[in-house]
Design a protein around this motif. Structure first.
Motif, PDB file in Angstrom:
ATOM      1  N   ARG A 145      13.885  39.058  41.943  1.00 49.11           N
ATOM      2  CA  ARG A 145      12.821  38.377  42.561  1.00 49.11           C
ATOM      3  C   ARG A 145      12.993  36.789  42.233  1.00 49.11           C
ATOM      4  NH1 ARG A 145       9.296  40.753  45.548  1.00 49.11           N
ATOM      5  NH2 ARG A 145       9.359  42.751  44.515  1.00 49.11           N
ATOM      6  N   ALA A 146      13.186  35.957  43.150  1.00 56.52           N
ATOM      7  CA  ALA A 146      13.428  34.696  42.807  1.00 56.52           C
ATOM      8  C   ALA A 146      12.461  33.521  42.029  1.00 56.52           C
ATOM      9  CB  ALA A 146      13.952  33.664  43.925  1.00 56.52           C
ATOM     10  N   GLU A 147      10.946  34.304  42.555  1.00 55.53           N
ATOM     11  CA  GLU A 147       9.871  33.409  42.212  1.00 55.53           C
ATOM     12  C   GLU A 147       9.458  33.775  40.848  1.00 55.53           C
ATOM     13  OE1 GLU A 147       8.988  36.569  45.017  1.00 55.53           O
ATOM     14  OE2 GLU A 147      10.124  35.094  44.915  1.00 55.53           O
ATOM     15  N   VAL A 148      10.005  34.813  40.357  1.00 58.03           N
ATOM     16  CA  VAL A 148       9.205  35.339  39.001  1.00 58.03           C
ATOM     17  C   VAL A 148       9.968  34.495  37.780  1.00 58.03           C
ATOM     18  CG1 VAL A 148       9.162  37.228  37.484  1.00 58.03           C
ATOM     19  CG2 VAL A 148       8.653  37.540  39.991  1.00 58.03           C
ATOM     20  N   GLU A 149       9.306  34.114  36.841  1.00 61.29           N
ATOM     21  CA  GLU A 149      10.128  33.410  35.910  1.00 61.29           C
ATOM     22  C   GLU A 149      10.117  34.304  34.701  1.00 61.29           C
ATOM     23  OE1 GLU A 149      11.509  30.153  36.070  1.00 61.29           O
ATOM     24  OE2 GLU A 149      10.934  30.014  38.408  1.00 61.29           O
ATOM     25  N   GLY A 150      10.712  33.836  33.839  1.00 62.47           N
ATOM     26  CA  GLY A 150      10.503  34.472  32.411  1.00 62.47           C
ATOM     27  C   GLY A 150      11.130  36.019  32.210  1.00 62.47           C
ATOM     28  N   ARG A 151      11.075  36.728  33.341  1.00 58.40           N
ATOM     29  CA  ARG A 151      11.641  37.936  33.329  1.00 58.40           C
ATOM     30  C   ARG A 151      12.453  38.185  34.635  1.00 58.40           C
ATOM     31  NH1 ARG A 151       7.995  41.438  36.476  1.00 58.40           N
ATOM     32  NH2 ARG A 151       6.055  39.816  36.697  1.00 58.40           N
ATOM     33  N   VAL A 152      13.342  39.149  34.625  1.00 52.11           N
ATOM     34  CA  VAL A 152      13.958  39.504  35.892  1.00 52.11           C
ATOM     35  C   VAL A 152      13.559  40.912  36.327  1.00 52.11           C
ATOM     36  CG1 VAL A 152      16.543  40.496  36.418  1.00 52.11           C
ATOM     37  CG2 VAL A 152      16.304  38.480  34.979  1.00 52.11           C
ATOM     38  N   GLU A 153      13.288  40.934  37.669  1.00 53.01           N
ATOM     39  CA  GLU A 153      12.610  41.813  38.452  1.00 53.01           C
ATOM     40  C   GLU A 153      13.598  42.183  39.597  1.00 53.01           C
ATOM     41  OE1 GLU A 153       8.816  42.737  40.911  1.00 53.01           O
ATOM     42  OE2 GLU A 153       8.392  41.424  39.060  1.00 53.01           O
ATOM     43  N   LEU A 154      14.569  43.354  39.461  1.00 52.36           N
ATOM     44  CA  LEU A 154      15.348  43.750  40.262  1.00 52.36           C
ATOM     45  C   LEU A 154      14.873  43.981  41.730  1.00 52.36           C
ATOM     46  CD1 LEU A 154      18.213  45.307  38.124  1.00 52.36           C
ATOM     47  CD2 LEU A 154      18.120  42.900  38.693  1.00 52.36           C
ATOM     48  N   LEU A 155      15.475  43.798  42.829  1.00 49.18           N
ATOM     49  CA  LEU A 155      15.105  44.208  43.970  1.00 49.18           C
ATOM     50  C   LEU A 155      15.921  45.283  44.750  1.00 49.18           C
ATOM     51  CD1 LEU A 155      14.375  40.584  45.483  1.00 49.18           C
ATOM     52  CD2 LEU A 155      12.634  42.298  44.871  1.00 49.18           C
ATOM     53  N   PRO A 156      15.697  45.993  45.675  1.00 45.92           N
ATOM     54  CA  PRO A 156      16.263  47.165  46.188  1.00 45.92           C
ATOM     55  C   PRO A 156      17.385  46.056  47.251  1.00 45.92           C
ATOM     56  CG  PRO A 156      14.247  46.925  47.187  1.00 45.92           C
ATOM     57  CD  PRO A 156      14.035  46.072  46.184  1.00 45.92           C
ATOM     58  N   PRO A 157      18.500  47.235  47.609  1.00 44.67           N
ATOM     59  CA  PRO A 157      19.371  46.577  48.653  1.00 44.67           C
ATOM     60  C   PRO A 157      18.615  45.758  49.854  1.00 44.67           C
ATOM     61  CG  PRO A 157      20.312  48.491  47.912  1.00 44.67           C
ATOM     62  CD  PRO A 157      18.792  48.371  47.405  1.00 44.67           C
ATOM     63  N   ASP A 182      23.876  47.833  51.708  1.00 41.76           N
ATOM     64  CA  ASP A 182      23.852  49.238  51.181  1.00 41.76           C
ATOM     65  C   ASP A 182      25.320  49.644  50.802  1.00 41.76           C
ATOM     66  OD1 ASP A 182      21.252  49.794  51.542  1.00 41.76           O
ATOM     67  OD2 ASP A 182      21.566  50.249  53.802  1.00 41.76           O
ATOM     68  N   ASP A 183      26.366  48.745  51.085  1.00 40.21           N
ATOM     69  CA  ASP A 183      27.699  49.224  50.687  1.00 40.21           C
ATOM     70  C   ASP A 183      28.150  48.489  49.508  1.00 40.21           C
ATOM     71  OD1 ASP A 183      28.174  51.068  52.863  1.00 40.21           O
ATOM     72  OD2 ASP A 183      28.564  49.090  54.122  1.00 40.21           O
ATOM     73  N   GLY A 184      26.896  47.649  48.759  1.00 34.65           N
ATOM     74  CA  GLY A 184      27.174  46.834  47.551  1.00 34.65           C
ATOM     75  C   GLY A 184      28.057  45.549  47.825  1.00 34.65           C
TER      76      GLY A 184
END
Length: 503
Positions: A335-347, A390-392
């Motif tokens: 998530r680009a707008e989140v600072e200070g931590r990394v929040e992964l997004l689905p494909p 979905d294929d990476g």
């Protein structure tokens, strides 16, 4: 303590294949044994000049044989290489010397005036490559072998192009660079000892240094240097030397595809890798049609040694994407707008590309705050927006800071550029956002027309309307003879914004 040195890349070749041609530049041909002997002699000279393990040595040279020999000499002496971009002004070189704490500058005669002016201003001693260094090397005892270093010790400090103000020094370890060269050579693409690579990318830049120089030599293959890129000369040299591997930035692929029509003969290329900036699909298609060779687009940054992802035969290739992560590297979307931590997004979701693995740098020299912003939860935040399908396959949409916000809608310049590159009268294009009272920002296309054409701005806008959404097509079209390029051949959009703002 595990020890490792970038110098081992050349040393091992001298041991395993001493008589194999390592380096070609003009009439000069060096075997691996000769190249290593010269590097050890220069390393002895550097030690004689007071270079101690861990000392930073600045290196300012074009793509001539002096660069790789001095590079491996510095590594062999246990020093840290600080490559200096050749297009910098004396003031900018001075910043690199001061910020890195360089104790010596090795400069090619072609750049001596700029280098010496900068070095004298900060009291750094200068030795010219070629004559002066050779003389010192002849008069001192060569090192018996390379100085061993801890795997995590710094090997190279790259000064990032400074798209955000003052250039920062990205510190890369011996482990970072040896691993990146190794997986590039043996996992991403099957580089073999009988391959011959054209070294046309600047060696002072991470892409040229790791992918062209270190990966080629890691595989025991031959590097043919081209000191100044010119498409017709590049084709001629590739044919003459039997080059089958080419690494370039998109501007080089554009020029080669255009020059192919007039070339008396074309090289038989097996591996072509594009990086440094996004490669428009239209250019990839044009090049593949002209040369009959696949182009593998990749992606990386100075901070990732630099290669992070690339289209690889193992996974299949997909035009318009940057492929899959290299062996041992993870690349995800956060998530680009989140600072200070990394929040992964689905494909499928759009976010910031984040990377972790053996290729991620130690940090920015002397800048703990900048390092803490970039390295979060063990991931390196790239500042680039992208998606993963979905294929990476990963796709770069744009730089976070280059996104244009027109009337509240996000416009990604890359998407507009891809469309415009299909216009028959457009050779190159850069899309930028310019301040606009009504919409906040307006979409502006800066176009280099194809030779012999004189396209009309209104006609380009009309054509764009048919190919792009209403908020995306360029309302403003400017023409120029050439786009401003930085030392790493990327288009300098900040210069274009400065040029066309208020006009």
């Amino acid at each position: 303590m595990a020890t490792l040195s970038v110098a081992a890349i050349l040393a091992e070749n001298a041991r395993r294949r001493p008589d194999k041609t390592a380096l070609v530049e003009g009439e000069l041909r060096l075997t691996f044994a000769e190249a290593w002997r010269r590097a050890l002699a220069q390393a002895g000279a550097l030690a004689g000049l007071g270079v101690r393990p861990g000392d930073r040595v600045a290196l300012m040279a074009p793509n001539t044989a002096e660069f790789p020999l001095a590079y491996y000499a510095i590594a062999a002496a246990g020093g840290v290489v600080v490559p200096v971009h050749l297009l910098l002004s004396p003031g900018e070189v001075q910043h690199v010397l001061e910020d890195s704490g360089a104790t010596l500058l090795l400069v090619h005669p072609a750049k001596e005036e700029t280098g010496r002016a900068a070095a004298e201003a900060v009291g750094v001693p200068v030795v010219t490559l070629g004559g002066e260094l050779e003389k010192r090397a002849a008069g001192t005892e060569p090192l018996a072998s390379y100085v061993s270093r801890a795997a995590d010790d710094p090997a190279v400090i790259f000064y990032t192009s400074g798209t955000t103000g003052v250039p920062k020094g990205a510190v890369l370890s011996h482990f970072n660079l040896v691993m990146n060269a190794t997986v590039n050579a043996f996992d991403a693409h099957d580089v073999r000892a009988d391959h011959i690579t054209l070294g046309a990318l600047p060696l002072f830049h991470a892409f040229g240094q790791t992918v062209s120089l270190n990966s080629t030599w890691r595989a025991g293959a031959t590097l043919v240097l081209l000191p100044r890129f010119d498409a017709a000369r590049a084709i001629e040299l590739m044919v003459r030397e039997g080059v089958n591997t080419f690494h370039g930035v998109p501007t080089m692929f554009v020029a080669l595809a255009a020059a192919a029509a007039d070339a008396p003969a074309l090289p038989k290329l097996d591996v072509c890798v594009s990086g440094g900036a996004s490669l428009p699909v239209a250019v990839l298609e044009r090049f593949e049609a002209a040369f009959g060779a696949p182009v593998y687009e990749g992606y990386g940054l100075s901070e990732t040694s630099p290669a992070a992802t690339v289209n690889q035969p193992d996974f299949g290739t997909r035009a318009g994407t940057i492929g899959h992560p290299l062996w041992g590297v993870e690349a995800e979307i956060a998530r680009a707008e989140v600072e200070g931590r990394v929040e992964l997004l689905p494909p499928g979701e759009l976010g910031e590309v984040v990377i972790r693995g053996h290729n991620v740098f130690s940090g920015y020299l002397g800048r703990p705050e900048a390092t803490a912003e970039a390295l979060v939860d063990g991931w390196f935040r790239t500042g680039d927006l992208g998606t993963k399908d979905d294929d990476g396959f990963l796709r770069i949409v744009d730089r976070k800071r280059d996104v244009i916000i027109r009337g509240g809608y996000n416009v990604y310049p890359r998407e507009v550029e891809e469309a415009l590159m299909r216009h028959p009268e457009i050779a190159q294009v850069a899309v930028i956002g310019l301040p606009d009272d009504l919409h906040g920002e307006e979409v502006c296309a800066v176009v280099v027309p194809t030779q012999g054409t004189a396209p009309d701005a209104a006609a380009v806008t009309e054509w764009s309307k048919e190919h792009l959404g209403r908020h995306k097509y360029p309302r403003r079209v400017e023409f120029t003879d050439a786009l401003p390029l930085g030392p790493s051949m990327k288009v300098l959009k900040r210069e274009l914004r400065a040029r066309y703002t208020g006009r």
